[in-house]
Design an enzyme around this catalytic site. Sequence first.
Site, short mmCIF file in Angstrom:
data_model
loop_
_atom_site.label_atom_id
_atom_site.label_comp_id
_atom_site.label_asym_id
_atom_site.label_seq_id
_atom_site.Cartn_x
_atom_site.Cartn_y
_atom_site.Cartn_z
N ASP A 20 51.31 45.78 44.41
CA ASP A 20 50.46 46.25 43.32
C ASP A 20 50.90 47.64 42.91
O ASP A 20 52.05 48.03 43.12
CB ASP A 20 49.00 46.23 43.77
N HIS A 48 44.25 50.22 40.24
CA HIS A 48 44.24 48.77 40.46
C HIS A 48 44.44 48.43 41.93
O HIS A 48 43.69 47.63 42.51
CB HIS A 48 45.33 48.12 39.60
N SER A 58 42.98 38.94 39.41
CA SER A 58 43.42 39.76 40.55
C SER A 58 42.30 39.88 41.57
O SER A 58 42.51 39.73 42.78
CB SER A 58 43.83 41.16 40.07
#
Length: 690
Positions: free
Chosen positions: A182, A222, A382
């Site tokens: 990520d 994120h 996600s």
Amino acid sequence: MRTRGPAPPWWPMLLLLLLGPARAGAQEDEDGDYEELALAFPSEEDGPADAAPHVPTATFHRCAKDAWRLPGTYVVVLKEGTHRGQTERTARRLQARAARRGYLTTVLRLFHHLVPGFLVKMSGDLLDLALRLPHVEYIEEDSSVFAQSVPWNLERILPVRYQAEEYSAPSGGGLVEVYLLDTSVQSGHREIQGRVTVTDFESVPEEDGTRFHRQASKCDSHGTHLAGVVSGRDAGVAKGASLRSLRVLNCQGKGTVSSTLIGLEFIRKSQLAQPVGPLVVLLPLAGGYSRTLNAACHHLARVGVVLVAAAGNFRDDACLYSPASAPEVITVGATNAQDQPVTLGTLGTNFGRCVDLFAPGEDIIGASSDCSTCFVSRSGTSQAAAHVAGIAAMMLTAEPELTLAELRHRLIHFSAKDVINEAWFPEDQRVLTPNLVATLPPSTHGAGEQGGGRLLCRTLWSAHSGPTRAATALAHCAPGEELLSCSSFSRSGKRRGEHIEALRGRRVCLAHNAFGGEGVYAVARCCLLPRANCSVHTAPAGAGLEPRVHCHQQDQVLTGCSTHWEAEDFGAHRWSVPRSGEPSQCVGRRAASVHASCCRAPGLECRVRERAVPQPMKQVTVACEDGWTLTGCSTLPGASLVLGAYAVDNTCVVRSSDVKAVGRTSEEAVAAIAICCRSQASEQVSLERQ
């Protein structure tokens, strides 16, 4: 005018000797960037090849979405089994031939842990040259991948019988390592402090736009949120799981196929250097379909790594994206607090046959990178994938010996079923999309119940065959699964049946389109059946008015029936079916081959259930009783056009076209016929694991 004569034959060797030490050093550093500028010297490798050009058998692939393409950078994948030395020679050969044409090429990376090949920066004008090189299997243009995000979720993944109790999150997952590919992660956040190891791995593209500011909170947002969803102290699924963070997405949440591939290679190399317990790899990103990325996932899964991927946030067929389309990956779609598919503006969760199940993915509370105690709400597939990665970590902590096939089956078996409103999906995707929302198996919640104890099966749909007359569709089970039956489905109803056959050493389900048909799907029923010995017995076309085929070998039981018509005019004939009074044989009609799938396994027993209706009906179903598992689903069509038969969980579903005719006889009845099995051996294995 004076002309320069040919150079002495010894001067290229002298120059190479002068450059030798630097070049040798570059080759010894196999894990650094592989970067070499080739000089156009003649060699015994290049001369004959240039004189007689190699006919290209390799293929070229690029992303179907033009905006995501990255022309100028290519992954050259070599044939399986190519060793590292051949990879290096192929890369040098490409550079030498390109230099002769006046082009510079830069080899950025060699691959050899998952797929043999190399990453090269070069002009697209050289693709034809590269495709002609020996050992090349295919070349793929690099493309972009993206993060897929734009505390009801913890309650939702609890089994229903625990939801009335006060939620006390389990602390499992401690024996499992989760790799997160990520953005960077703020490892000092109180939710994940001490649980996340930020590796030194980083492979990201530059951010778009010269005025972009790389704020730490934005770059970490994120990855930090997902790390908290997997193993956060307060809002995490598997609170004891440890994470290792690999940075493959930049501060804008954007990466490339090649950077993801390099990250997966890093994981494989780490696994080889220091073997540990079970590994889960979380891939909360999506790009266009990539054969290379899917191949890397395939090879990593073959060595026991569990890969969990986001289905994608494009409100589209997940099979069009990678890594979601890789068969070995557990692909996760997103639902909201009402168990409905997540909508994200004009887009939303992806769907289709490549999705394994859904999980909470809307307004998920997790760690925020704004400060070490901040939380934020995020939505997307996600987040859904992070939930399933956490569940997988807990299951593997409870039972570290679980295989990927066993893990996938238990995730499916313990999911909440038939809770999603299928009307949200496009009509042609509803039958293909699983109606499953992930929950924690009871054993991971401390109830003492094990996930085993019964025969576990899943339904696997093939890709669509296409409309040509001779088109076929193929479905096959994953390693560790047994193909127990095969059926087919066509939206037009024009199909020539299906059968099981051996193809390249494995049993596959083949379905056949018919003239005037719009295409067909093959539907495989894949089950966990340890120590099984299965075979197919066939009564060929023309073997009487009502051909019959049964299980010949001693102790074999019937697990499925199928029929294949060679002729086109099959509408008046009956498809092959087992009979309730004849549970060990399949019965059909002339002009068709009838096939019986028969298996022998410790403790395996099967029986037939049938439901017939005399009047026209769009759908007929029959379910197995508690304790029994559906292994085969077939049909007996009459006057109405039958579209096909398929299994949904433990129910056999037969779909027919919308026919309003009346006055049909019982001989014209539509029937759903289920073969239901159970295995005492599965129960014994479960007891032994306890």
